[in-house]
Write a protein that holds these residues in place. Structure first.
Motif, PDB file in Angstrom:
ATOM      1  N   VAL A  23       1.159  13.226   9.229  1.00 24.16           N
ATOM      2  CA  VAL A  23      -0.203  13.698   8.935  1.00 24.16           C
ATOM      3  C   VAL A  23      -0.255  14.213   7.504  1.00 24.16           C
ATOM      4  O   VAL A  23      -1.194  13.915   6.744  1.00 24.16           O
ATOM      5  CB  VAL A  23      -0.627  14.792   9.929  1.00 24.16           C
ATOM      6  CG1 VAL A  23      -1.921  15.471   9.477  1.00 24.16           C
ATOM      7  CG2 VAL A  23      -0.819  14.198  11.322  1.00 24.16           C
ATOM      8  N   ARG A  24       0.758  14.958   7.109  1.00 23.96           N
ATOM      9  CA  ARG A  24       0.778  15.497   5.747  1.00 23.96           C
ATOM     10  C   ARG A  24       0.947  14.383   4.722  1.00 23.96           C
ATOM     11  O   ARG A  24       0.339  14.421   3.649  1.00 23.96           O
ATOM     12  CB  ARG A  24       1.892  16.549   5.626  1.00 23.96           C
ATOM     13  CG  ARG A  24       1.555  17.833   6.386  1.00 23.96           C
ATOM     14  CD  ARG A  24       2.607  18.917   6.217  1.00 23.96           C
ATOM     15  NE  ARG A  24       3.651  18.812   7.220  1.00 23.96           N
ATOM     16  CZ  ARG A  24       4.918  18.533   6.979  1.00 23.96           C
ATOM     17  NH1 ARG A  24       5.329  18.305   5.734  1.00 23.96           N
ATOM     18  NH2 ARG A  24       5.807  18.475   7.954  1.00 23.96           N
ATOM     19  N   ARG A  25       1.766  13.385   5.047  1.00 24.33           N
ATOM     20  CA  ARG A  25       1.928  12.246   4.136  1.00 24.33           C
ATOM     21  C   ARG A  25       0.622  11.484   3.981  1.00 24.33           C
ATOM     22  O   ARG A  25       0.259  11.053   2.883  1.00 24.33           O
ATOM     23  CB  ARG A  25       3.010  11.302   4.661  1.00 24.33           C
ATOM     24  CG  ARG A  25       4.438  11.826   4.542  1.00 24.33           C
ATOM     25  CD  ARG A  25       5.431  10.695   4.708  1.00 24.33           C
ATOM     26  NE  ARG A  25       5.324   9.775   3.580  1.00 24.33           N
ATOM     27  CZ  ARG A  25       5.724   8.499   3.605  1.00 24.33           C
ATOM     28  NH1 ARG A  25       6.223   7.991   4.713  1.00 24.33           N
ATOM     29  NH2 ARG A  25       5.605   7.736   2.548  1.00 24.33           N
ATOM     30  N   ALA A  26      -0.075  11.306   5.098  1.00 22.90           N
ATOM     31  CA  ALA A  26      -1.359  10.597   5.044  1.00 22.90           C
ATOM     32  C   ALA A  26      -2.369  11.363   4.203  1.00 22.90           C
ATOM     33  O   ALA A  26      -3.127  10.765   3.424  1.00 22.90           O
ATOM     34  CB  ALA A  26      -1.902  10.387   6.452  1.00 22.90           C
ATOM     35  N   LEU A  27      -2.383  12.681   4.337  1.00 22.71           N
ATOM     36  CA  LEU A  27      -3.319  13.497   3.566  1.00 22.71           C
ATOM     37  C   LEU A  27      -3.013  13.406   2.077  1.00 22.71           C
ATOM     38  O   LEU A  27      -3.919  13.297   1.238  1.00 22.71           O
ATOM     39  CB  LEU A  27      -3.244  14.947   4.041  1.00 22.71           C
ATOM     40  CG  LEU A  27      -4.318  15.905   3.545  1.00 22.71           C
ATOM     41  CD1 LEU A  27      -5.709  15.415   3.888  1.00 22.71           C
ATOM     42  CD2 LEU A  27      -4.086  17.299   4.121  1.00 22.71           C
ATOM     43  N   THR A  28      -1.712  13.417   1.732  1.00 25.59           N
ATOM     44  CA  THR A  28      -1.320  13.267   0.332  1.00 25.59           C
ATOM     45  C   THR A  28      -1.720  11.902  -0.210  1.00 25.59           C
ATOM     46  O   THR A  28      -2.240  11.774  -1.327  1.00 25.59           O
ATOM     47  CB  THR A  28       0.203  13.465   0.196  1.00 25.59           C
ATOM     48  OG1 THR A  28       0.546  14.782   0.619  1.00 25.59           O
ATOM     49  CG2 THR A  28       0.651  13.264  -1.243  1.00 25.59           C
ATOM     50  N   ALA A  29      -1.502  10.851   0.596  1.00 26.60           N
ATOM     51  CA  ALA A  29      -1.881   9.497   0.171  1.00 26.60           C
ATOM     52  C   ALA A  29      -3.391   9.376   0.015  1.00 26.60           C
ATOM     53  O   ALA A  29      -3.880   8.718  -0.916  1.00 26.60           O
ATOM     54  CB  ALA A  29      -1.375   8.476   1.188  1.00 26.60           C
ATOM     55  N   LEU A  30      -4.130  10.003   0.900  1.00 25.08           N
ATOM     56  CA  LEU A  30      -5.595   9.960   0.855  1.00 25.08           C
ATOM     57  C   LEU A  30      -6.110  10.566  -0.442  1.00 25.08           C
ATOM     58  O   LEU A  30      -6.908   9.961  -1.165  1.00 25.08           O
ATOM     59  CB  LEU A  30      -6.153  10.716   2.059  1.00 25.08           C
ATOM     60  CG  LEU A  30      -7.666  10.731   2.259  1.00 25.08           C
ATOM     61  CD1 LEU A  30      -8.173   9.338   2.594  1.00 25.08           C
ATOM     62  CD2 LEU A  30      -8.018  11.714   3.389  1.00 25.08           C
TER      63      LEU A  30
END
Length: 296
Positions: free
Chosen positions: A173-180
């Motif tokens: 979830v944190r990786r996705a938020l960073t990528a977003l």
């Protein structure tokens, strides 16, 4: 009922609505390789009717509201709260099943994150996932003791699975938020930023559903395909779009579904909707046309 209670009720429902909006926003994206999206209006590609999934997603609202309210009243990420959330979750699964089914993984992810957000109003995404990690560390002593696909694959291959992801503080979830946020900063339109975030999750997640249907070799193939899209420049570029189309075709033809990634993207969209400071808010509206050339 006092004014304070009215205010608490509104805040609990606002968190739940932000979570449901995030899930519906995830459903609206297209093309999502191997996952239900607006092209599946008659379950053509993924055997899950998109309209039915949108409808049943709304059935999560009462349960998520109850989770937020229970967390707020309990006040700490305790074993008691974990047990209460499990009971609410099983009741909500029944309600969702009556509405058409689906979203079990999203209920797990969003339920923990909603409860964590209710426990720590105004917290950053990092703090919210850390509180969710504390909650997930407690066993649900009333949960049925029966194996699932995910638990079986976790035991066989050593994959973290949904429970391991939560107990690690939702790293994907944190990786996705960073990528977003990174894709947005580079000028990607919102639908493509969200697709890049999904592919970021797919590129490293040990998806237990993929392990079940495709085995370790298939999982590695899907991970490599997702990385290929990102390495081609992401979905906002022509090479990235072409790589995405090829991956989508392959997964659809093979009936491989990276279904573990979708709830984690929804979790990231929920945290994003709360804002970098953790302030309450609503999810960004899903675009009318989620991807060039694709209409809902």
């Amino acid at each position: 009922m006092t004014g304070t209670q009215h205010g608490d009720d509104r805040e609990d429902e606002a968190l739940a609505r932000a979570a449901v909006d995030a899930l519906i926003g995830q459903l609206a994206l297209a093309p999502k390789p191997g996952l239900p999206d607006p092209r599946d209006l008659t379950a053509r590609a993924t055997r899950r009717d998109h309209g039915a999934l949108r409808w049943s997603a709304r059935a999560l609202l009462p349960g998520l509201t109850a989770m937020a309210a229970t967390a707020r009243r309990t006040g700490e990420p305790s074993a008691r709260l974990r047990t209460d959330l499990g009971a609410i979750g099983r009741s909500t699964e029944h309600t969702v099943a009556l509405a058409g089914g689906g979203h079990r993984g999203a209920l797990w992810t969003l339920g923990l994150l909603v409860a964590a957000a209710a426990l720590r109003p105004g917290a950053t995404p990092a703090t919210t996932t850390a509180v969710a990690k504390q909650l997930a560390a407690h066993p649900d002593r009333r949960a049925p003791r029966r194996p699932t696909r995910g638990s079986t694959m976790s035991a066989r291959y050593g994959a973290a699975g949904a429970r391991g992801e939560a107990r690690a503080g939702f790293p994907h979830v944190r990786r996705a938020l960073t990528a977003l946020t990174g894709s947005r900063a580079q000028g990607a339109p919102e639908p493509q930023a969200r697709l890049d975030a999904l592919l970021t999750v797919m590129s490293t997640l040990q998806d237990t559903e993929l392990l079940y249907t495709a085995g370790p070799v298939g999982l590695r193939r899907v991970q490599a395909g997702a990385r290929g899209v990102l390495e081609a420049g992401g979905t906002a570029t022509r090479p990235g779009t072409e790589a995405l189309s090829a991956l989508d075709t392959e997964l659809t033809n093979r009936a491989w579904s990276p279904s573990g990634s979708a709830p984690l993207l929804a979790g990231a969209l929920f945290l994003d909707a709360l804002g970098g400071s953790g302030a309450r808010g609503t999810a960004r509206p899903a675009p009318t046309h989620p991807h060039p050339g694709i209409s809902p």
